[in-house]
Design a protein around this motif. Structure first.
Motif, PDB file in Angstrom:
ATOM      1  N   ARG A 148       0.796  -1.171   0.012  1.00  0.00           N
ATOM      2  CA  ARG A 148       0.095   0.017  -0.006  1.00  0.00           C
ATOM      3  C   ARG A 148       0.801   1.305  -0.155  1.00  0.00           C
ATOM      4  N   GLU A 149       0.391   2.279  -0.702  1.00  0.00           N
ATOM      5  CA  GLU A 149       1.294   3.657  -0.773  1.00  0.00           C
ATOM      6  C   GLU A 149       0.791   4.244   0.355  1.00  0.00           C
ATOM      7  N   HIS A 150       1.610   5.098   0.991  1.00  0.00           N
ATOM      8  CA  HIS A 150       1.420   5.756   2.252  1.00  0.00           C
ATOM      9  C   HIS A 150       2.387   7.227   1.995  1.00  0.00           C
ATOM     10  N   VAL A 151       1.772   8.206   2.657  1.00  0.00           N
ATOM     11  CA  VAL A 151       2.395   9.529   2.593  1.00  0.00           C
ATOM     12  C   VAL A 151       3.249   9.520   3.789  1.00  0.00           C
ATOM     13  N   ILE A 152       4.523   9.917   3.699  1.00  0.00           N
ATOM     14  CA  ILE A 152       5.391   9.671   4.792  1.00  0.00           C
ATOM     15  C   ILE A 152       5.975  11.147   4.934  1.00  0.00           C
ATOM     16  N   ALA A 153       6.125  11.614   6.302  1.00  0.00           N
ATOM     17  CA  ALA A 153       6.864  12.774   6.803  1.00  0.00           C
ATOM     18  C   ALA A 153       8.175  12.412   7.138  1.00  0.00           C
ATOM     19  N   LEU A 154       9.242  13.199   6.593  1.00  0.00           N
ATOM     20  CA  LEU A 154      10.619  12.870   7.003  1.00  0.00           C
ATOM     21  C   LEU A 154      11.081  14.196   7.987  1.00  0.00           C
ATOM     22  N   GLU A 155      11.961  13.822   8.960  1.00  0.00           N
ATOM     23  CA  GLU A 155      12.398  14.911   9.858  1.00  0.00           C
ATOM     24  C   GLU A 155      13.771  14.439  10.320  1.00  0.00           C
ATOM     25  N   PRO A 156      14.703  15.362  10.311  1.00  0.00           N
ATOM     26  CA  PRO A 156      15.809  14.851  10.979  1.00  0.00           C
ATOM     27  C   PRO A 156      15.984  14.479  12.372  1.00  0.00           C
ATOM     28  N   ARG A 157      16.675  13.296  12.840  1.00  0.00           N
ATOM     29  CA  ARG A 157      16.808  12.946  13.905  1.00  0.00           C
ATOM     30  C   ARG A 157      18.244  12.138  14.150  1.00  0.00           C
ATOM     31  N   GLY A 158      19.092  13.023  14.918  1.00  0.00           N
ATOM     32  CA  GLY A 158      20.351  12.647  15.177  1.00  0.00           C
ATOM     33  C   GLY A 158      21.059  12.386  13.819  1.00  0.00           C
ATOM     34  N   LYS A 159      21.846  11.383  13.678  1.00  0.00           N
ATOM     35  CA  LYS A 159      22.442  11.082  12.106  1.00  0.00           C
ATOM     36  C   LYS A 159      21.737  10.581  11.100  1.00  0.00           C
ATOM     37  N   GLY A 160      20.413  10.396  11.252  1.00  0.00           N
ATOM     38  CA  GLY A 160      19.349   9.936  10.462  1.00  0.00           C
ATOM     39  C   GLY A 160      18.252  10.546  10.268  1.00  0.00           C
ATOM     40  N   LEU A 161      17.158   9.845   9.787  1.00  0.00           N
ATOM     41  CA  LEU A 161      15.888  10.604   9.558  1.00  0.00           C
ATOM     42  C   LEU A 161      15.154   9.767  10.270  1.00  0.00           C
ATOM     43  N   MET A 162      13.761  10.472  10.737  1.00  0.00           N
ATOM     44  CA  MET A 162      12.596   9.590  11.135  1.00  0.00           C
ATOM     45  C   MET A 162      11.399   9.748  10.285  1.00  0.00           C
ATOM     46  N   GLY A 163      10.993   9.004   9.851  1.00  0.00           N
ATOM     47  CA  GLY A 163       9.882   8.821   8.831  1.00  0.00           C
ATOM     48  C   GLY A 163       8.509   8.154   9.581  1.00  0.00           C
ATOM     49  N   THR A 164       7.453   9.151   9.424  1.00  0.00           N
ATOM     50  CA  THR A 164       6.264   8.956   9.982  1.00  0.00           C
ATOM     51  C   THR A 164       5.316   8.689   8.993  1.00  0.00           C
ATOM     52  N   LEU A 165       4.580   7.565   8.914  1.00  0.00           N
ATOM     53  CA  LEU A 165       3.486   7.250   8.123  1.00  0.00           C
ATOM     54  C   LEU A 165       2.309   8.143   8.285  1.00  0.00           C
ATOM     55  N   LEU A 166       1.747   8.689   7.616  1.00  0.00           N
ATOM     56  CA  LEU A 166       0.436   9.584   7.603  1.00  0.00           C
ATOM     57  C   LEU A 166      -0.931   8.917   7.021  1.00  0.00           C
ATOM     58  N   ARG A 167      -1.788   9.256   7.888  1.00  0.00           N
ATOM     59  CA  ARG A 167      -3.259   8.750   7.344  1.00  0.00           C
ATOM     60  C   ARG A 167      -3.867   9.472   6.055  1.00  0.00           C
ATOM     61  N   TYR A 168      -4.602   8.992   5.428  1.00  0.00           N
ATOM     62  CA  TYR A 168      -5.187   9.870   4.349  1.00  0.00           C
ATOM     63  C   TYR A 168      -6.427  10.573   4.934  1.00  0.00           C
ATOM     64  N   PRO A 169      -7.029  11.455   4.442  1.00  0.00           N
ATOM     65  CA  PRO A 169      -8.070  12.391   5.002  1.00  0.00           C
ATOM     66  C   PRO A 169      -9.276  11.281   5.413  1.00  0.00           C
ATOM     67  N   TYR A 170      -9.410  10.258   4.395  1.00  0.00           N
ATOM     68  CA  TYR A 170     -10.622   9.525   4.514  1.00  0.00           C
ATOM     69  C   TYR A 170     -10.612   8.526   5.829  1.00  0.00           C
ATOM     70  N   GLU A 171      -9.350   8.362   6.344  1.00  0.00           N
ATOM     71  CA  GLU A 171      -9.107   7.423   7.442  1.00  0.00           C
ATOM     72  C   GLU A 171      -9.314   8.255   8.767  1.00  0.00           C
ATOM     73  N   VAL A 172      -9.600   9.577   8.690  1.00  0.00           N
ATOM     74  CA  VAL A 172      -9.739  10.628   9.955  1.00  0.00           C
ATOM     75  C   VAL A 172     -11.323  10.880  10.014  1.00  0.00           C
ATOM     76  N   ARG A 173     -11.640  10.587  11.310  1.00  0.00           N
ATOM     77  CA  ARG A 173     -13.111  10.826  11.587  1.00  0.00           C
ATOM     78  C   ARG A 173     -13.187  12.374  11.737  1.00  0.00           C
TER      79      ARG A 173
END
Length: 291
Positions: A148-173
């Motif tokens: 499944r394709e996901h939107v992912i948010a990337l932000e720096p964390r130490g020497k790497g990146l942290m990626g957080t999968l995000l829900r689509y609008p239809y998944e949020v009540r």
């Protein structure tokens, strides 16, 4: 054993790209899991896949995927799914940068650690990471995990990146479905000041290392006792007392927190503290008059 990457591919910012790997940032592997047993024999139960209509067992090789429609089921094969493979199956393409505070927490699904995959491209990875850090933004992209394709948010964390999968609008009540029926309550100013005083006496630092999974601890103790042939020790749960007078409950809470000792430092909070002190004084005066 090192965890296995959930996804490997390329991170791309415009014409700059580098090989990366995504690893789950959290795990529940250490949690206790109970097995299903046959009470008579003590043997584990094996789940069996059966035909919902005939009740007959179905071999693994005969099981396929399908989607229910008005006329029955449409079978979807592995070849069908491969035919709709999209670019984000192999490339995490950064498409936009947004301020962190604009991402509603409701959209967060789960975090991943993003690291360079091998020596090639490490410098490009570092350049992308530091460019994102310099701007203080969050990079948005798309990635395919578990087909499944996901939107992912990337932000720096130490020497790497942290990626957080995000829900689509239809998944949020819509919150209006739940909050619109909550009536507006008149709240006396003194109640707010007493409640904020309680909060201020309970302030502290966020220390996740002090978190204890009390259920997990109790479950381990129960298993140890049962293993030694001991009986379970039922505990009586304390039921919160019913609040009859909210103002009185707030005043008593203030008194309890102020006398809670070093674990709950007392901190003056201006008018709220003055109100709390006045409330305590008034309570003491009424008690003296009553005596």
């Amino acid at each position: 054993m090192a965890p296995r990457a959930n996804w490997k591919g390329y991170l791309r910012l415009s014409l700059v790209s580098c090989p990366i790997a995504l690893y789950p940032a959290t795990t529940d592997r250490e949690k206790i899991r109970l097995n299903l047993l046959d009470k008579a024999t003590g043997h584990r139960i094996r789940m069996q896949k059966v035909d919902a209509d005939t009740g007959e067992p179905v071999e693994a090789g005969d099981i396929v995927k399908g989607y229910k429609t008005a006329d029955g089921y449409v079978e979807i094969t592995s070849e069908d799914l491969e035919s709709i493979e999209i670019e984000s199956s192999r490339t995490l393409d950064i498409t936009r940068f947004v301020p962190h505070e604009e991402i509603d927490d409701l959209y967060n699904v789960r975090p991943y650690y993003v690291v360079p995959d091998g020596e090639a491209g490490r410098q490009a990875f570092a350049v992308i990471r530091e460019a994102i850090r310099a701007r203080g933004m969050v990079a948005l992209g798309r990635v395919v995990i578990s087909s499944r394709e996901h939107v992912i948010a990337l932000e720096p964390r130490g020497k790497g990146l942290m990626g957080t999968l995000l829900r689509y609008p239809y998944e949020v009540r819509d919150e209006a479905e739940f909050f619109d029926d909550i009536p507006d309550e008149p709240i006396p100013k003194e109640m707010i000041e007493l409640a904020t005083h309680i909060i201020d006496t309970m302030k502290g630092e966020f220390r996740p290392d002090e978190f204890e999974d009390r259920y997990e601890t109790a479950l381990r103790e129960l298993i140890a006792r049962k293993e030694n042939g001991e009986a379970a020790r039922p505990t009586r749960q304390k039921t919160p007392s019913k609040v009859v007078n909210l103002m009185d409950a707030l005043r008593r809470s203030v008194e309890a927190q102020d006398g809670a000792g070093p674990g709950h430092p007392r901190k003056p909070v201006g008018r709220g503290a003055a109100t709390a002190k006045k409330a305590r004084g008034g309570t003491s005066q009424r008690r003296r008059r009553a005596g």
